[in-house]
Design a protein around this motif. Structure first.
Motif, PDB file in Angstrom:
ATOM      1  N   LYS A 163     -29.140   5.294 -37.957  1.00  0.00           N
ATOM      2  CA  LYS A 163     -28.389   5.826 -36.820  1.00  0.00           C
ATOM      3  C   LYS A 163     -29.284   5.925 -35.588  1.00  0.00           C
ATOM      4  N   ARG A 164     -30.531   6.334 -35.807  1.00  0.00           N
ATOM      5  CA  ARG A 164     -31.469   6.409 -34.685  1.00  0.00           C
ATOM      6  C   ARG A 164     -31.761   5.023 -34.125  1.00  0.00           C
ATOM      7  N   VAL A 165     -31.844   4.025 -35.002  1.00  0.00           N
ATOM      8  CA  VAL A 165     -32.042   2.652 -34.518  1.00  0.00           C
ATOM      9  C   VAL A 165     -30.886   2.239 -33.620  1.00  0.00           C
ATOM     10  N   LEU A 166     -29.657   2.460 -34.078  1.00  0.00           N
ATOM     11  CA  LEU A 166     -28.489   2.077 -33.291  1.00  0.00           C
ATOM     12  C   LEU A 166     -28.469   2.787 -31.946  1.00  0.00           C
ATOM     13  N   ILE A 167     -28.711   4.081 -31.963  1.00  0.00           N
ATOM     14  CA  ILE A 167     -28.688   4.839 -30.707  1.00  0.00           C
ATOM     15  C   ILE A 167     -29.805   4.378 -29.787  1.00  0.00           C
ATOM     16  N   ASN A 168     -30.964   4.049 -30.355  1.00  0.00           N
ATOM     17  CA  ASN A 168     -32.078   3.594 -29.526  1.00  0.00           C
ATOM     18  C   ASN A 168     -31.833   2.231 -28.888  1.00  0.00           C
ATOM     19  N   THR A 169     -30.979   1.402 -29.496  1.00  0.00           N
ATOM     20  CA  THR A 169     -30.699   0.093 -28.882  1.00  0.00           C
ATOM     21  C   THR A 169     -29.996   0.241 -27.544  1.00  0.00           C
ATOM     22  N   ILE A 170     -29.222   1.318 -27.380  1.00  0.00           N
ATOM     23  CA  ILE A 170     -28.508   1.521 -26.115  1.00  0.00           C
ATOM     24  C   ILE A 170     -29.054   2.698 -25.326  1.00  0.00           C
ATOM     25  N   GLY A 171     -30.029   3.414 -25.891  1.00  0.00           N
ATOM     26  CA  GLY A 171     -30.560   4.595 -25.229  1.00  0.00           C
ATOM     27  C   GLY A 171     -31.028   4.374 -23.803  1.00  0.00           C
ATOM     28  N   PRO A 172     -31.751   3.267 -23.502  1.00  0.00           N
ATOM     29  CA  PRO A 172     -32.236   3.077 -22.129  1.00  0.00           C
ATOM     30  C   PRO A 172     -31.176   2.571 -21.147  1.00  0.00           C
ATOM     31  N   VAL A 173     -29.990   2.159 -21.642  1.00  0.00           N
ATOM     32  CA  VAL A 173     -29.066   1.454 -20.747  1.00  0.00           C
ATOM     33  C   VAL A 173     -27.672   2.064 -20.658  1.00  0.00           C
ATOM     34  N   TRP A 174     -27.294   2.956 -21.574  1.00  0.00           N
ATOM     35  CA  TRP A 174     -25.897   3.409 -21.599  1.00  0.00           C
ATOM     36  C   TRP A 174     -25.486   4.092 -20.303  1.00  0.00           C
ATOM     37  N   ASP A 175     -26.382   4.908 -19.725  1.00  0.00           N
ATOM     38  CA  ASP A 175     -26.013   5.614 -18.501  1.00  0.00           C
ATOM     39  C   ASP A 175     -25.924   4.673 -17.312  1.00  0.00           C
ATOM     40  N   GLY A 176     -26.782   3.642 -17.285  1.00  0.00           N
ATOM     41  CA  GLY A 176     -26.681   2.643 -16.224  1.00  0.00           C
ATOM     42  C   GLY A 176     -25.388   1.850 -16.312  1.00  0.00           C
ATOM     43  N   ASN A 177     -24.911   1.610 -17.531  1.00  0.00           N
ATOM     44  CA  ASN A 177     -23.651   0.893 -17.696  1.00  0.00           C
ATOM     45  C   ASN A 177     -22.488   1.663 -17.094  1.00  0.00           C
ATOM     46  N   GLU A 178     -22.542   2.988 -17.163  1.00  0.00           N
ATOM     47  CA  GLU A 178     -21.443   3.801 -16.628  1.00  0.00           C
ATOM     48  C   GLU A 178     -21.385   3.788 -15.105  1.00  0.00           C
ATOM     49  N   VAL A 179     -22.458   3.345 -14.465  1.00  0.00           N
ATOM     50  CA  VAL A 179     -22.437   3.225 -13.002  1.00  0.00           C
ATOM     51  C   VAL A 179     -21.330   2.273 -12.556  1.00  0.00           C
ATOM     52  N   TRP A 180     -21.054   1.260 -13.371  1.00  0.00           N
ATOM     53  CA  TRP A 180     -19.993   0.306 -13.027  1.00  0.00           C
ATOM     54  C   TRP A 180     -18.640   0.986 -12.979  1.00  0.00           C
ATOM     55  N   LEU A 181     -18.416   1.953 -13.869  1.00  0.00           N
ATOM     56  CA  LEU A 181     -17.160   2.703 -13.836  1.00  0.00           C
ATOM     57  C   LEU A 181     -17.063   3.556 -12.574  1.00  0.00           C
ATOM     58  N   LEU A 182     -18.143   4.252 -12.239  1.00  0.00           N
ATOM     59  CA  LEU A 182     -18.144   5.080 -11.035  1.00  0.00           C
ATOM     60  C   LEU A 182     -17.910   4.231  -9.794  1.00  0.00           C
ATOM     61  N   THR A 183     -18.536   3.059  -9.769  1.00  0.00           N
ATOM     62  CA  THR A 183     -18.373   2.175  -8.612  1.00  0.00           C
ATOM     63  C   THR A 183     -16.956   1.626  -8.536  1.00  0.00           C
ATOM     64  N   ALA A 184     -16.382   1.259  -9.678  1.00  0.00           N
ATOM     65  CA  ALA A 184     -15.007   0.754  -9.694  1.00  0.00           C
ATOM     66  C   ALA A 184     -14.037   1.826  -9.227  1.00  0.00           C
ATOM     67  N   GLY A 185     -14.214   3.061  -9.717  1.00  0.00           N
ATOM     68  CA  GLY A 185     -13.352   4.150  -9.281  1.00  0.00           C
ATOM     69  C   GLY A 185     -13.514   4.454  -7.809  1.00  0.00           C
ATOM     70  N   GLY A 186     -14.769   4.492  -7.325  1.00  0.00           N
ATOM     71  CA  GLY A 186     -15.001   4.748  -5.906  1.00  0.00           C
ATOM     72  C   GLY A 186     -14.458   3.654  -5.014  1.00  0.00           C
ATOM     73  N   ALA A 187     -14.619   2.400  -5.444  1.00  0.00           N
ATOM     74  CA  ALA A 187     -14.098   1.285  -4.655  1.00  0.00           C
ATOM     75  C   ALA A 187     -12.581   1.313  -4.595  1.00  0.00           C
ATOM     76  N   THR A 188     -11.937   1.670  -5.710  1.00  0.00           N
ATOM     77  CA  THR A 188     -10.477   1.774  -5.716  1.00  0.00           C
ATOM     78  C   THR A 188     -10.011   2.880  -4.781  1.00  0.00           C
ATOM     79  N   PHE A 189     -10.689   4.022  -4.814  1.00  0.00           N
ATOM     80  CA  PHE A 189     -10.350   5.141  -3.933  1.00  0.00           C
ATOM     81  C   PHE A 189     -10.451   4.743  -2.461  1.00  0.00           C
ATOM     82  N   ALA A 190     -11.514   4.022  -2.109  1.00  0.00           N
ATOM     83  CA  ALA A 190     -11.742   3.684  -0.705  1.00  0.00           C
ATOM     84  C   ALA A 190     -10.902   2.499  -0.242  1.00  0.00           C
ATOM     85  N   ALA A 191     -10.767   1.487  -1.100  1.00  0.00           N
ATOM     86  CA  ALA A 191     -10.080   0.259  -0.688  1.00  0.00           C
ATOM     87  C   ALA A 191      -8.567   0.333  -0.883  1.00  0.00           C
TER      88      ALA A 191
END
Length: 334
Positions: free
Chosen positions: A42-70
């Protein structure tokens, strides 16, 4: 092409990027229950995405913000009409982030097991609900002449949308499985490849059914091309996974996600939220968009900021590119 058309395309790209990147870490979260046999795995699996999962969510925030503005009308109708499922997704993402950070803060077995259970459910639920949400966006919902959603939450649980939820859940799980095979070594890598074949076969059936339903209902020539690309890439991902070519398999599963989401946006345009009550009450790229001046300012900001974000995120993946296994898991220190 008008600026509101450009921003429809850009928002589609943001959602494609989000599903491509967050898709595999949702899948890895699901695998903590389906694939891992002990705490070390389980630690191996979590460590495979540990450095990147939060950066991946930036795309959601950007998509939501772009929809709000545009497209403020689209944003308002979407978030008011889909309030409960989107709130549930938000709660899951919050708990999921806390679980990643707090799981290893204490050594007790129950403490870590509870947070790992939270990671599993908060990966599975959003993976399913995003498909339900986009299924309803493409299918259309009850929007009145004031561009307000007048249905209820049960209207969102229709067969087409529920099938869409199963598609995103299985497709993200398959994407995460081939990512795990790509990022790990040893026995867990071999089991991930075998599991990818089983999950991929189910995924291929569901994806084909959903996309064919979409094509029959709303498709045209462009969406048909996207459908063929999606299904072909998924089948090819299964064959390359069987041959042990994890890099190709992951790339092709990603192409499946890109083509499938692109098909949904192709069938949606020029609408952004069709009305099932009256076609004239549908939200479109024209009546839901911001002013041309706002879109112009946003375009310049996007031209400046987007390359920097892409370079930084690409650098992050490059730094953490190596495979890991249970032999790389150190004993916890508290």
């Amino acid at each position: 092409m008008e600026l509101h058309d450009v921003w429809f395309v850009l928002i589609a790209i943001l959602w494609i990027g989000y599903f491509f990147l967050e898709g595999f870490d949702f899948g890895v979260g699901v695998l903590t229950r389906l694939l891992a046999r002990d705490r070390a795995e389980k630690r191996v699996l979590i460590n495979t995405i540990g450095p990147v999962w939060d950066g991946n969510e930036v795309w959601l925030l950007t998509a939501g913000g772009a929809t709000f503005a545009a497209f403020p009308e689209w944003y308002a109708t979407l978030f008011s009409g889909f309030y409960l499922p989107l709130l549930l997704i938000l709660v899951c993402l919050i708990i999921r982030g806390v679980a990643f950070e707090y799981r290893a803060k204490r050594p007790e077995e129950d403490w870590q097991r509870n947070w790992e259970t939270a990671i599993f459910w908060t990966s599975l639920i959003p993976a399913f609900l995003w498909g339900v949400a986009f299924g309803n966006i493409v299918r259309g919902v009850k929007i009145d002449a004031e561009f307000e959603y007048v249905g209820n939450v049960w209207d969102l649980l229709n067969p087409y949308a529920l099938l869409g939820g199963l598609v995103t859940l299985t497709l993200f799980t398959f994407h995460g499985t081939v990512f795990t095979a790509l990022k790990t070594v040893g026995e867990i890598r071999e089991r991930a490849r075998r599991l990818a074949l089983r999950v991929g076969l189910v995924t291929a059936v569901l994806v084909s059914a959903f996309l064919l339903w979409t094509q029959a209902d709303k498709g045209d020539g462009a969406s048909l091309v996207a459908l063929v690309v999606a299904v072909t890439a998924l089948v090819a991902a299964l064959f390359t996974n069987r041959a042990g070519r994890e890099g190709w398999s992951f790339t092709l599963s990603g192409v499946t996600i890109v083509a499938a989401v692109a098909m949904l946006f192709l069938t949606l345009f020029p609408n952004v939220m069709p009305s099932t009550l009256d076609a004239d009450w549908s939200l479109t790229v024209t009546n839901a968009s911001s002013s041309p001046y706002t879109l112009k300012i946003m375009t310049w900001l996007a031209v400046i900021a987007t390359p920097l974000v892409l370079l930084y995120q690409g650098w992050t993946y490059w730094v953490f590119r190596k495979r890991i296994g249970t032999q790389h898991i150190a004993d916890p220190v508290h």
